[in-house]
Design a protein around this motif. Structure first.
Motif, PDB file in Angstrom:
ATOM      1  N   SER A 162      39.110  -3.871  -4.701  1.00 36.99           N
ATOM      2  CA  SER A 162      38.560  -2.641  -4.111  1.00 36.99           C
ATOM      3  C   SER A 162      38.493  -2.721  -2.590  1.00 36.99           C
ATOM      4  O   SER A 162      38.190  -3.780  -2.046  1.00 36.99           O
ATOM      5  N   PRO A 169      44.656  -1.370  -8.499  1.00 38.55           N
ATOM      6  CA  PRO A 169      44.933  -0.935  -7.131  1.00 38.55           C
ATOM      7  C   PRO A 169      46.078  -1.740  -6.513  1.00 38.55           C
ATOM      8  O   PRO A 169      46.308  -2.893  -6.889  1.00 38.55           O
ATOM      9  N   SER A 207      33.023  -2.062  -8.347  1.00 37.46           N
ATOM     10  CA  SER A 207      33.647  -3.271  -8.897  1.00 37.46           C
ATOM     11  C   SER A 207      33.191  -4.516  -8.143  1.00 37.46           C
ATOM     12  O   SER A 207      33.146  -5.617  -8.720  1.00 37.46           O
ATOM     13  N   SER A 261      31.337   6.132 -11.054  1.00 35.57           N
ATOM     14  CA  SER A 261      32.067   6.430  -9.828  1.00 35.57           C
ATOM     15  C   SER A 261      31.272   6.008  -8.592  1.00 35.57           C
ATOM     16  O   SER A 261      31.808   5.996  -7.488  1.00 35.57           O
ATOM     17  N   ALA A 274      35.455   2.629 -13.567  1.00 32.78           N
ATOM     18  CA  ALA A 274      36.240   3.867 -13.559  1.00 32.78           C
ATOM     19  C   ALA A 274      35.291   5.054 -13.567  1.00 32.78           C
ATOM     20  O   ALA A 274      34.184   4.964 -14.114  1.00 32.78           O
ATOM     21  N   PRO A 316      38.575  -1.503  -9.262  1.00 31.69           N
ATOM     22  CA  PRO A 316      38.393  -0.122  -9.710  1.00 31.69           C
ATOM     23  C   PRO A 316      39.685   0.322 -10.391  1.00 31.69           C
ATOM     24  O   PRO A 316      40.766  -0.172 -10.058  1.00 31.69           O
ATOM     25  N   LEU A 317      39.569   1.230 -11.335  1.00 31.33           N
ATOM     26  CA  LEU A 317      40.765   1.792 -11.960  1.00 31.33           C
ATOM     27  C   LEU A 317      41.390   2.788 -10.978  1.00 31.33           C
ATOM     28  O   LEU A 317      40.708   3.691 -10.486  1.00 31.33           O
ATOM     29  N   TYR A 318      42.657   2.613 -10.668  1.00 31.65           N
ATOM     30  CA  TYR A 318      43.388   3.549  -9.813  1.00 31.65           C
ATOM     31  C   TYR A 318      44.581   4.098 -10.607  1.00 31.65           C
ATOM     32  O   TYR A 318      45.499   3.337 -10.945  1.00 31.65           O
ATOM     33  N   TYR A 319      44.547   5.373 -10.881  1.00 34.29           N
ATOM     34  CA  TYR A 319      45.632   6.000 -11.648  1.00 34.29           C
ATOM     35  C   TYR A 319      45.988   5.193 -12.889  1.00 34.29           C
ATOM     36  O   TYR A 319      47.148   4.875 -13.130  1.00 34.29           O
TER      37      TYR A 319
END
Ligand SMILES: Cc1cc2nc3c(=O)[nH]c(=O)nc-3n(C[C@H](O)[C@H](O)[C@H](O)COP(=O)(O)O)c2cc1C
Length: 178
Positions: free
Chosen positions: A9, A91, A16, A157, A121, A84-87
């Motif tokens: 992150s 990341p 996270s 979030s 997420a 963190p969840l990215y798409y």
């Protein structure tokens, strides 16, 4: 036990990071040696796919923060991926690190490590995490590593959301017992 924690992150005080902090607190209390690598704050160049590292006696052409990380990674008994969840995935900063595993692939395979996934997420639906879980599992089976646990903090979030959940405690307990 030697533990290498990889975070992804760009927020030092983000969600996270809190999971990583709690995991590390548990692991250190249990007497483990922890090395933390915050990929978003390090210089890690993307793999060029040049294949130089596969030539006998050669190494990766890049000289960057991976020079510090790779020996710690190879020596680790347990590797933690905290992100963190990215798409629906990891990341870019962390993916760049994972791609650079390539130059020490065989050493990573031979050492039979265990791994942990800590992920946050915004979305609270279990299905949102399926692609990342699958990617994580596939990397582990490729490297012959064993999963030692997953904390997936869905619906988080912000740090305030996360602090109201049991996920930080789960990360701490995982660190203590891993
Ligand atoms: C570029 C970007 C992509 C994101 N993609 C997703 C996603 O696919 N699914 C999701 O649930 N949350 C997504 N999020 C939200 C973050 O995963 C979430 O806010 C997380 O708590 C941020 O963690 P951090 O504080 O450790 O940086 C995304 C956020 C950003 C900035």
């Amino acid at each position: 036990m030697r533990i290498t924690v990889l975070t992804g992150s760009p927020h030092r005080k983000g969600t996270s990071a809190l999971l990583a902090d709690r995991f590390i607190a548990g692991a250190e209390e249990a007497g483990h040696e922890v090395f933390r690598f915050d990929a978003a704050f390090e210089e890690v160049r993307p793999c060029l796919g040049c294949g130089k590292c596969r030539i006998a006696g050669e190494r990766c052409v890049h000289r960057d923060a991976m020079d510090v990380l790779l020996p710690r990674l190879v020596a680790a008994d347990l590797v933690v991926f905290a992100m963190p969840l990215y798409y629906f995935g990891m990341p870019a900063s962390l993916k760049a690190v994972v791609d650079r595993f390539y130059s020490v692939n065989y050493a990573l395979m031979e050492s039979r490590k265990r791994a942990v996934l800590l992920v946050t997420a915004a979305d609270d639906r279990e299905e949102t995490i399926v692609p990342l879980r699958s990617h994580y599992q596939r990397i582990l089976s490729y490297l012959s590593w064993e999963d030692a646990g997953v904390v997936a903090a869905l619906g988080c979030s912000s740090r305030m959301n996360l602090e109201r959940t049991r996920y930080p405690e789960q990360a701490y307990q995982l660190g203590r017992c891993c």
